[in-house]
Design a protein around this motif. Sequence first.
Motif, mmCIF file in Angstrom:
data_model
loop_
_atom_site.group_PDB
_atom_site.id
_atom_site.type_symbol
_atom_site.label_atom_id
_atom_site.label_comp_id
_atom_site.label_asym_id
_atom_site.label_seq_id
_atom_site.Cartn_x
_atom_site.Cartn_y
_atom_site.Cartn_z
ATOM 1 N N GLY A 1 -9.306 7.920 -1.880
ATOM 2 C CA GLY A 1 -8.088 7.251 -1.930
ATOM 3 C C GLY A 1 -7.768 6.554 -0.546
ATOM 4 N N TYR A 2 -8.561 5.863 0.183
ATOM 5 C CA TYR A 2 -8.367 5.312 1.385
ATOM 6 C C TYR A 2 -8.683 3.709 1.016
ATOM 7 C CZ TYR A 2 -9.492 9.677 3.753
ATOM 8 O OH TYR A 2 -9.483 10.845 3.907
ATOM 9 N N TYR B 1 0.869 -1.187 -0.087
ATOM 10 C CA TYR B 1 0.000 0.098 0.012
ATOM 11 C C TYR B 1 0.895 1.335 -0.032
ATOM 12 C CZ TYR B 1 -3.991 -3.383 0.902
ATOM 13 O OH TYR B 1 -4.678 -4.219 0.759
ATOM 14 N N LYS B 2 2.114 1.103 -0.259
ATOM 15 C CA LYS B 2 2.988 2.307 -0.093
ATOM 16 C C LYS B 2 2.599 3.310 -1.325
ATOM 17 C CE LYS B 2 7.884 3.592 -0.862
ATOM 18 N NZ LYS B 2 8.952 3.213 -0.229
ATOM 19 N N GLY B 3 2.230 4.726 -0.796
ATOM 20 C CA GLY B 3 1.789 5.577 -1.647
ATOM 21 C C GLY B 3 0.278 5.766 -1.562
ATOM 22 N N LYS B 4 -0.327 4.933 -0.596
ATOM 23 C CA LYS B 4 -1.648 4.926 -0.591
ATOM 24 C C LYS B 4 -2.078 5.206 1.025
ATOM 25 C CE LYS B 4 -2.591 2.061 -4.373
ATOM 26 N NZ LYS B 4 -2.533 0.571 -4.765
ATOM 27 N N LYS B 5 -3.293 5.689 1.156
ATOM 28 C CA LYS B 5 -3.598 6.109 2.471
ATOM 29 C C LYS B 5 -4.505 4.773 3.034
ATOM 30 C CE LYS B 5 -4.577 10.775 1.874
ATOM 31 N NZ LYS B 5 -5.556 11.674 1.519
ATOM 32 N N ASP C 1 -0.651 7.214 6.444
ATOM 33 C CA ASP C 1 -0.704 7.989 5.193
ATOM 34 C C ASP C 1 0.195 7.350 4.066
ATOM 35 O OD1 ASP C 1 1.981 8.524 5.962
ATOM 36 O OD2 ASP C 1 1.654 10.422 6.666
ATOM 37 N N GLU C 2 0.290 7.996 3.139
ATOM 38 C CA GLU C 2 0.999 7.424 2.072
ATOM 39 C C GLU C 2 2.424 7.266 2.224
ATOM 40 O OE1 GLU C 2 -2.279 10.685 0.562
ATOM 41 O OE2 GLU C 2 -0.695 10.372 2.106
ATOM 42 N N LYS C 3 3.067 7.755 3.222
ATOM 43 C CA LYS C 3 4.434 7.657 3.458
ATOM 44 C C LYS C 3 4.675 6.346 4.700
ATOM 45 C CE LYS C 3 5.819 12.236 2.208
ATOM 46 N NZ LYS C 3 5.637 13.742 2.826
#
Length: 155
Positions: free
Chosen positions: A65-66, A29-33, A128-130
């Motif tokens: 975007g979740y 899920y890197k880069g995703k919420k 979060d995305e990070k």
Amino acid sequence: MLNGLKVGDKAPIFEGLDQNGKKISLKDYKGKKVVLYFYPKDNTPGCTAEACNLRDNNTLLAEKGYQVVGVSIDSVESHKKFETKFELPFPLIADIDKKIVEQYGVWGEKKFMGRTFDGTHRTTFLIDEKGIIAHIIDKPKTKDHYNQIIETWEK
């Protein structure tokens, strides 16, 4: 939190099998919420209400975007039955060895109807995305978890 994870911490990387036997990792899920929700048990009233609330709002969450990922200590087979019965559109990780619940500090002593026992504390981590924990919901409202997530993350 039981193990001291807090907002701003890097989310522990986990790996486990979902209800289809597919390996799922936070790295996927890197880069995703990510809405990582821990729940005590498949097919119980509160856990079913929570899963169905997330199911009913999954499209809205995805549009924002979740990505929803559920975790409990139930087996792959139990998760498959739960997913099929309630048509759940997100992965449910079978954490039968309790590695993930312990990593996230949600396994511990609980009291219910006069009994004390070890179990999973219903908790949701918004990552979060990070890969940083943006929010922790330690008292999810099972029947209104979607609104709680949106209000928490978007305030």
